[in-house]
Scaffold this active site. Structure first.
Site, PDB file in Angstrom:
ATOM      1  N   HIS A  46       0.754  -1.066   0.111  1.00 59.09           N
ATOM      2  CA  HIS A  46       0.050   0.072  -0.020  1.00 59.09           C
ATOM      3  C   HIS A  46       0.885   1.357  -0.069  1.00 59.09           C
ATOM      4  CE1 HIS A  46      -3.179  -2.827   1.248  1.00 59.09           C
ATOM      5  NE2 HIS A  46      -3.929  -1.858   0.782  1.00 59.09           N
ATOM      6  N   LYS A 102      -1.088   4.814   4.526  1.00 65.95           N
ATOM      7  CA  LYS A 102      -1.995   4.088   5.362  1.00 65.95           C
ATOM      8  C   LYS A 102      -1.398   4.029   6.659  1.00 65.95           C
ATOM      9  CE  LYS A 102      -3.795  -0.570   4.836  1.00 65.95           C
ATOM     10  NZ  LYS A 102      -5.317  -0.091   5.215  1.00 65.95           N
TER      11      LYS A 102
END
Ligand code: NAD
Length: 272
Positions: A159, A163
């Site tokens: 990600h 995040k």
């Protein structure tokens, strides 16, 4: 005659990466009306200007979710905020008897138990999905099937570096699905194994290792690698932009009225 009723939608976390994309989607969808944009930043600013969209109307960002729901008579609240605030938001929204679609991640079993209780108590529907990309749901489903034929599996989730939690909700849910769909293999304990750097083998759910990568340039990606005698199988999904989550969010918004209580996971409403 054409049904002209538009679903009144409030986006909570409206100024975030996901929130902005969702606000645009709601504004551009004929059957929806964006009636509220809630966030703790950019209060009092016009969401259309913030999105760089032309509009005759103005819609000011407010930080009071309950005030927005009561004032705008919303049908659905979509929440993409963060794991620290989402439980408070859910409790507030369900108490007003408004249905909810939640994409914020970071729920554990105890949280889900609480949400289920609130939804029943206030007679509302809430859909929580760790991943609203239809392809990601298929990746999880294919992994569930593959798990019946492979003894070993590891997950790499990748990600963007903003995040706020790890591992991702998708990785945890995938590991749970793999674990539930097969007989638990006897774990090989290699007594000579040395972990030279702590965490080198990632986190573990049952015997499934999960590795979390966080880098600029990424959006949301996951690879599930299965290992068997003389072969490996890789199942991979890539969300290359945040539009990838919009069809799944629309599906949930369109079905939410017909659901009852808490529904966890988009697969539950995809007929797969
Ligand atoms: P982000 O940090 O860019 O946005 C979060 C927004 O929430 C920010 O604008 C922040 O100011 C706002 N916020 C914080 N507290 C708030 C409160 N009390 N009320 C209202 N707004 C508040 O994060 P993001 O990248 O947009 O992701 C949001 C969440 O969605 C994360 O949990 C992420 O993991 C999750 N996510 C889920 C999916 C999915 O498919 N389920 C996809 C992408 C991201």
């Amino acid at each position: 005659m054409k049904n002209l009723y538009k679903k009144k939608i409030i986006v909570s976390g409206a100024v975030g990466r996901m929130g902005k994309t969702i606000c645009k989607m709601v504004i551009n969808e004929d059957s929806y009306e964006l009636v509220g944009a809630v966030d703790v930043i950019e209060q009092g600013n016009d969401i259309y200007s913030l999105l760089g969209m032309e509009s005759k109307e103005e819609l000011y960002i407010n930080n009071d979710l309950v005030e927005e729901i009561n004032g705008k008579k919303a049908d659905v609240v979509i929440d993409f905020t963060n794991p620290e605030v989402v439980m408070k938001n859910i409790e507030k929204v369900l108490k007003t008897k408004t249905n909810m679609v939640v994409g914020t991640t970071g729920f554990d079993q105890a949280d889900l138990k609480k949400v289920r209780k609130w939804a029943n108590e206030y007679d509302t529907s809430i859909m929580i999905a760790p991943n609203f990309a239809l392809g990601a749901v298929m990746m999880m489903e294919f992994s569930r099937k593959a798990a019946q034929f492979f003894k070993q599996a590891e997950i790499i989730e990748l990600h963007h570096d903003g995040k706020m939690d790890a591992p991702s909700g998708t990785a945890v849910k995938t590991a749970e699905m793999i674990s539930e769909s097969r007989e638990k293999p006897k774990e090989k304990v290699n007594k000579k194994f040395i972990e030279k750097l702590k965490g080198a083998r990632g986190a573990k759910l049952d015997d499934i290792h999960i590795h979390s990568v966080r880098l600029q340039g990424l959006v949301a990606h996951q690879e599930v690698i299965f290992g068997g005698e003389g072969q490996t199988l890789k199942i991979r999904h890539d969300s290359i932009n945040r539009e990838s989550f919009m069809p799944g969010i629309k599906l949930a918004v369109n079905k939410i009225e017909k659901l009852r209580g808490l529904v966890y996971g988009l697969d539950q409403i995809m007929d797969i």
